[in-house]
Design a protein around this motif. Sequence first.
Motif, PDB file in Angstrom:
ATOM      1  N   ASP A 235     -39.145  86.756  37.692  1.00  0.00           N
ATOM      2  CA  ASP A 235     -37.898  85.998  37.624  1.00  0.00           C
ATOM      3  C   ASP A 235     -37.866  85.236  36.295  1.00  0.00           C
ATOM      4  OD1 ASP A 235     -35.487  84.654  38.633  1.00  0.00           O
ATOM      5  OD2 ASP A 235     -36.787  82.886  38.775  1.00  0.00           O
ATOM      6  N   LEU A 236     -36.724  85.264  35.610  1.00  0.00           N
ATOM      7  CA  LEU A 236     -36.611  84.636  34.302  1.00  0.00           C
ATOM      8  C   LEU A 236     -35.799  83.353  34.374  1.00  0.00           C
ATOM      9  CD1 LEU A 236     -36.006  87.773  32.034  1.00  0.00           C
ATOM     10  CD2 LEU A 236     -38.169  86.609  32.551  1.00  0.00           C
ATOM     11  N   VAL A 237     -36.358  82.290  33.802  1.00  0.00           N
ATOM     12  CA  VAL A 237     -35.652  81.022  33.640  1.00  0.00           C
ATOM     13  C   VAL A 237     -35.094  81.028  32.221  1.00  0.00           C
ATOM     14  CG1 VAL A 237     -35.852  78.512  33.650  1.00  0.00           C
ATOM     15  CG2 VAL A 237     -37.277  79.891  35.199  1.00  0.00           C
ATOM     16  N   PRO A 238     -33.766  81.086  32.051  1.00  0.00           N
ATOM     17  CA  PRO A 238     -33.206  81.242  30.710  1.00  0.00           C
ATOM     18  C   PRO A 238     -33.347  79.973  29.859  1.00  0.00           C
ATOM     19  CG  PRO A 238     -31.637  81.933  32.412  1.00  0.00           C
ATOM     20  CD  PRO A 238     -32.736  81.166  33.093  1.00  0.00           C
ATOM     21  N   VAL A 239     -33.639  80.188  28.572  1.00  0.00           N
ATOM     22  CA  VAL A 239     -33.541  79.130  27.568  1.00  0.00           C
ATOM     23  C   VAL A 239     -32.540  79.603  26.521  1.00  0.00           C
ATOM     24  CG1 VAL A 239     -35.801  78.071  27.859  1.00  0.00           C
ATOM     25  CG2 VAL A 239     -35.575  80.045  26.371  1.00  0.00           C
ATOM     26  N   SER A 240     -31.809  78.670  25.955  1.00  0.00           N
ATOM     27  CA  SER A 240     -30.785  79.021  24.979  1.00  0.00           C
ATOM     28  C   SER A 240     -31.389  79.208  23.592  1.00  0.00           C
ATOM     29  CB  SER A 240     -29.724  77.922  24.918  1.00  0.00           C
ATOM     30  OG  SER A 240     -30.273  76.741  24.350  1.00  0.00           O
ATOM     31  N   TYR A 241     -30.602  79.802  22.704  1.00  0.00           N
ATOM     32  CA  TYR A 241     -31.036  79.959  21.320  1.00  0.00           C
ATOM     33  C   TYR A 241     -31.321  78.599  20.689  1.00  0.00           C
ATOM     34  CZ  TYR A 241     -30.891  80.912  16.325  1.00  0.00           C
ATOM     35  OH  TYR A 241     -31.199  80.971  14.995  1.00  0.00           O
ATOM     36  N   ASP A 242     -30.478  77.604  20.953  1.00  0.00           N
ATOM     37  CA  ASP A 242     -30.695  76.263  20.396  1.00  0.00           C
ATOM     38  C   ASP A 242     -32.017  75.680  20.881  1.00  0.00           C
ATOM     39  OD1 ASP A 242     -28.351  76.310  18.986  1.00  0.00           O
ATOM     40  OD2 ASP A 242     -27.186  75.191  20.472  1.00  0.00           O
ATOM     41  N   GLU A 243     -32.346  75.901  22.151  1.00  0.00           N
ATOM     42  CA  GLU A 243     -33.632  75.409  22.671  1.00  0.00           C
ATOM     43  C   GLU A 243     -34.796  76.141  22.022  1.00  0.00           C
ATOM     44  OE1 GLU A 243     -32.684  73.930  27.195  1.00  0.00           O
ATOM     45  OE2 GLU A 243     -32.505  76.083  26.768  1.00  0.00           O
ATOM     46  N   VAL A 244     -34.633  77.427  21.780  1.00  0.00           N
ATOM     47  CA  VAL A 244     -35.672  78.195  21.099  1.00  0.00           C
ATOM     48  C   VAL A 244     -35.926  77.641  19.707  1.00  0.00           C
ATOM     49  CG1 VAL A 244     -36.141  80.450  20.028  1.00  0.00           C
ATOM     50  CG2 VAL A 244     -35.397  80.325  22.410  1.00  0.00           C
ATOM     51  N   GLN A 245     -34.851  77.280  18.989  1.00  0.00           N
ATOM     52  CA  GLN A 245     -35.001  76.727  17.643  1.00  0.00           C
ATOM     53  C   GLN A 245     -35.751  75.398  17.653  1.00  0.00           C
ATOM     54  OE1 GLN A 245     -34.560  79.480  15.753  1.00  0.00           O
ATOM     55  NE2 GLN A 245     -33.706  78.092  14.220  1.00  0.00           N
ATOM     56  N   ARG A 246     -35.743  74.708  18.786  1.00  0.00           N
ATOM     57  CA  ARG A 246     -36.505  73.461  18.921  1.00  0.00           C
ATOM     58  C   ARG A 246     -37.838  73.706  19.630  1.00  0.00           C
ATOM     59  NH1 ARG A 246     -31.596  71.999  21.162  1.00  0.00           N
ATOM     60  NH2 ARG A 246     -32.597  71.523  23.157  1.00  0.00           N
ATOM     61  N   LEU A 247     -38.249  74.972  19.740  1.00  0.00           N
ATOM     62  CA  LEU A 247     -39.492  75.390  20.407  1.00  0.00           C
ATOM     63  C   LEU A 247     -39.492  74.989  21.883  1.00  0.00           C
ATOM     64  CD1 LEU A 247     -41.598  76.990  18.730  1.00  0.00           C
ATOM     65  CD2 LEU A 247     -40.225  75.500  17.310  1.00  0.00           C
ATOM     66  N   GLY A 248     -38.299  74.926  22.484  1.00  0.00           N
ATOM     67  CA  GLY A 248     -38.184  74.522  23.877  1.00  0.00           C
ATOM     68  C   GLY A 248     -38.780  75.502  24.863  1.00  0.00           C
ATOM     69  N   GLY A 249     -38.814  76.786  24.509  1.00  0.00           N
ATOM     70  CA  GLY A 249     -39.396  77.781  25.403  1.00  0.00           C
ATOM     71  C   GLY A 249     -40.878  77.970  25.211  1.00  0.00           C
ATOM     72  N   ASN A 250     -41.472  77.232  24.279  1.00  0.00           N
ATOM     73  CA  ASN A 250     -42.880  77.377  23.910  1.00  0.00           C
ATOM     74  C   ASN A 250     -43.734  76.453  24.778  1.00  0.00           C
ATOM     75  OD1 ASN A 250     -45.266  76.731  21.666  1.00  0.00           O
ATOM     76  ND2 ASN A 250     -44.434  78.799  21.541  1.00  0.00           N
ATOM     77  N   ILE A 251     -43.859  76.806  26.055  1.00  0.00           N
ATOM     78  CA  ILE A 251     -44.537  75.969  27.038  1.00  0.00           C
ATOM     79  C   ILE A 251     -45.890  76.569  27.404  1.00  0.00           C
ATOM     80  CG2 ILE A 251     -42.343  75.128  27.951  1.00  0.00           C
ATOM     81  CD1 ILE A 251     -42.753  77.086  30.303  1.00  0.00           C
ATOM     82  N   LEU A 252     -46.695  75.812  28.139  1.00  0.00           N
ATOM     83  CA  LEU A 252     -48.015  76.283  28.550  1.00  0.00           C
ATOM     84  C   LEU A 252     -48.211  76.047  30.031  1.00  0.00           C
ATOM     85  CD1 LEU A 252     -50.894  77.328  27.622  1.00  0.00           C
ATOM     86  CD2 LEU A 252     -51.538  74.898  27.590  1.00  0.00           C
ATOM     87  N   SER A 253     -48.501  77.112  30.767  1.00  0.00           N
ATOM     88  CA  SER A 253     -48.867  76.978  32.170  1.00  0.00           C
ATOM     89  C   SER A 253     -50.328  76.550  32.269  1.00  0.00           C
ATOM     90  CB  SER A 253     -48.668  78.306  32.904  1.00  0.00           C
ATOM     91  OG  SER A 253     -49.213  78.221  34.210  1.00  0.00           O
ATOM     92  N   LEU A 254     -50.568  75.507  33.074  1.00  0.00           N
ATOM     93  CA  LEU A 254     -51.943  75.077  33.351  1.00  0.00           C
ATOM     94  C   LEU A 254     -52.445  75.644  34.670  1.00  0.00           C
ATOM     95  CD1 LEU A 254     -51.840  71.282  32.351  1.00  0.00           C
ATOM     96  CD2 LEU A 254     -52.256  73.290  30.911  1.00  0.00           C
ATOM     97  N   GLY A 255     -51.580  76.383  35.358  1.00  0.00           N
ATOM     98  CA  GLY A 255     -51.922  76.893  36.679  1.00  0.00           C
ATOM     99  C   GLY A 255     -51.666  75.861  37.758  1.00  0.00           C
ATOM    100  N   ASP A 256     -51.698  76.285  39.003  1.00  0.00           N
ATOM    101  CA  ASP A 256     -51.501  75.401  40.158  1.00  0.00           C
ATOM    102  C   ASP A 256     -50.158  74.668  40.090  1.00  0.00           C
ATOM    103  OD1 ASP A 256     -54.057  76.132  41.022  1.00  0.00           O
ATOM    104  OD2 ASP A 256     -54.992  74.453  39.962  1.00  0.00           O
TER     105      ASP A 256
END
Length: 306
Positions: A235-256
């Motif tokens: 399942d995909l949670v959408p991020v916008s192009y503007d959010e991408v330009q602010r590295l908004g989609g650049n997240i890290l899963s820690l698990g759990d």
Amino acid sequence: MLFDFAPAASHGPARAHPETDIRWGVDSEYGRLTDVMLSAPPHLEVLPCNSVAVEALANGLACCPVAAETQHRALARTLEAEGVSCHFVPPSEDMPDLSFTRDAALMTPWGLLQLVPAVAHRAAEAAYVRRTAESWGVPILGRLPEGRAEGGDLCVLRPGVVVIGYSGERTDEAGASALARLFEARGWRAIRYRFDPHFLHLDTHFTTVDRNRAVACTEAIDPAFLGQLEELGIDLVPVSYDEVQRLGGNILSLGDGRVLSSADNHRLNGQLERLGYRVLPVEIDQFVRCGGGIHCLTLPLARTPG
């Protein structure tokens, strides 16, 4: 031989180094993160090597090393508070982008793979990171001798499946093919995805949240890749192009059910919380103006099996 070691039969992670009780190895992007590689940013500067940094320079933005170090220490404290052991690569004046540890190497289930960064000022990072990791007892899989590849383009999606992004600018087709052969020889499925070089790396517009969910800039992703993700039940949670330009989609899963994200990533953070995740916000604006985010700053060395 393409890699230093012969193919292993197991999908599982590397076993502990005999002198430690740490189990090194990563077989997913969502297993509980136990060990991560970081590097402090005293020499960080905004270099015109990606679209975000070019825009930052055009807007008169610079990087404050003192502020960057304060933010980086907060990042490390957040990780440690969540039970993650942080291993620090010593900074080097000759390597201003070393704090973006993700790009120089890839931790596989079978050991650390030394990659081949494409930009000249980052070329020395790969061997430096490998030597440092070796000194910690991290098993080394080898070096990619063919083509170019950077870690931000690689997603160990889940056990048995890896996504290899390439634009030709950072990771090229030869490097992507060599990486695919490495995983396929060990029984994994390798999904190759070509994207526009404007996005710099795969992890600027696609990152994993857990086994069946990812964050993606769906408006920019090739429909064929979207179809492969749908086939896998992601399942995909959408991020916008503007959010991408602010590295908004650049997240890290820690698990759990935990996700590390930038503090000003308000919309996505709220959406992830509504989906039931615990979002851990960290200020990283000094790094964002250089073109890197949370995911870029962290190289997982060990996760529990996915």
